[in-house]
Write a protein that holds these residues in place. Sequence first.
Motif, PDB file in Angstrom:
ATOM      1  N   GLY A  63      -5.025   4.180  -6.573  1.00 28.50           N
ATOM      2  CA  GLY A  63      -3.671   3.618  -6.610  1.00 28.50           C
ATOM      3  C   GLY A  63      -3.189   3.215  -5.228  1.00 28.50           C
ATOM      4  O   GLY A  63      -2.561   2.160  -5.065  1.00 28.50           O
ATOM      5  N   ASN A  64      -3.485   4.034  -4.236  1.00 31.29           N
ATOM      6  CA  ASN A  64      -3.093   3.706  -2.862  1.00 31.29           C
ATOM      7  C   ASN A  64      -3.816   2.469  -2.343  1.00 31.29           C
ATOM      8  O   ASN A  64      -3.229   1.645  -1.628  1.00 31.29           O
ATOM      9  CB  ASN A  64      -3.368   4.888  -1.932  1.00 31.29           C
ATOM     10  N   PHE A 116      -4.947  -0.160  -4.041  1.00 31.27           N
ATOM     11  CA  PHE A 116      -4.447  -1.409  -4.614  1.00 31.27           C
ATOM     12  C   PHE A 116      -2.964  -1.638  -4.318  1.00 31.27           C
ATOM     13  O   PHE A 116      -2.525  -2.784  -4.222  1.00 31.27           O
ATOM     14  CB  PHE A 116      -4.750  -1.475  -6.102  1.00 31.27           C
ATOM     15  N   SER A 117      -2.184  -0.570  -4.130  1.00 30.21           N
ATOM     16  CA  SER A 117      -0.795  -0.792  -3.727  1.00 30.21           C
ATOM     17  C   SER A 117      -0.734  -1.347  -2.301  1.00 30.21           C
ATOM     18  O   SER A 117       0.092  -2.212  -2.005  1.00 30.21           O
ATOM     19  CB  SER A 117       0.009   0.495  -3.837  1.00 30.21           C
ATOM     20  N   SER A 118      -1.631  -0.876  -1.439  1.00 32.11           N
ATOM     21  CA  SER A 118      -1.692  -1.429  -0.080  1.00 32.11           C
ATOM     22  C   SER A 118      -2.140  -2.884  -0.103  1.00 32.11           C
ATOM     23  O   SER A 118      -1.646  -3.700   0.680  1.00 32.11           O
ATOM     24  CB  SER A 118      -2.646  -0.610   0.782  1.00 32.11           C
ATOM     25  N   ILE A 134      -1.571  -5.087  -2.458  1.00 33.43           N
ATOM     26  CA  ILE A 134      -0.428  -5.896  -2.904  1.00 33.43           C
ATOM     27  C   ILE A 134       0.580  -6.074  -1.773  1.00 33.43           C
ATOM     28  O   ILE A 134       1.098  -7.174  -1.545  1.00 33.43           O
ATOM     29  CB  ILE A 134       0.218  -5.263  -4.149  1.00 33.43           C
ATOM     30  N   GLN A 135       0.848  -4.992  -1.031  1.00 34.41           N
ATOM     31  CA  GLN A 135       1.808  -5.085   0.079  1.00 34.41           C
ATOM     32  C   GLN A 135       1.334  -6.046   1.161  1.00 34.41           C
ATOM     33  O   GLN A 135       2.108  -6.888   1.645  1.00 34.41           O
ATOM     34  CB  GLN A 135       2.024  -3.707   0.692  1.00 34.41           C
ATOM     35  N   ALA A 145     -10.438  -4.166  -0.255  1.00 32.06           N
ATOM     36  CA  ALA A 145      -9.896  -3.337  -1.336  1.00 32.06           C
ATOM     37  C   ALA A 145     -10.987  -2.941  -2.324  1.00 32.06           C
ATOM     38  O   ALA A 145     -11.025  -1.797  -2.791  1.00 32.06           O
ATOM     39  CB  ALA A 145      -8.768  -4.076  -2.058  1.00 32.06           C
TER      40      ALA A 145
END
Length: 74
Positions: free
Chosen positions: A25-26, A28-30, A32-33, A49
């Motif tokens: 989760g970390n 893919f959230s990074s 996106i950011q 990623a």
Amino acid sequence: MLEGMKLIGAGAATIALAGATIGIGNVFSSLIQFVARNPSLAKQLFGYAILGFALTEAIALFALMMAFLILFVF
């Protein structure tokens, strides 16, 4: 008694699966950011990623393998 200890050991070995889930989760959230900040680097960041996902997933598979070894071999 031994069977109960096997179950406890296998349960403890699967705790790493929760950590791997958080790690994925970390990653893919990074992604996106950072793509939102700099869209021109999207392809390069996506490659990083996928590498991070693969390494994190490998840890989860090792933990699952350990849990199965505890349950069925020992």
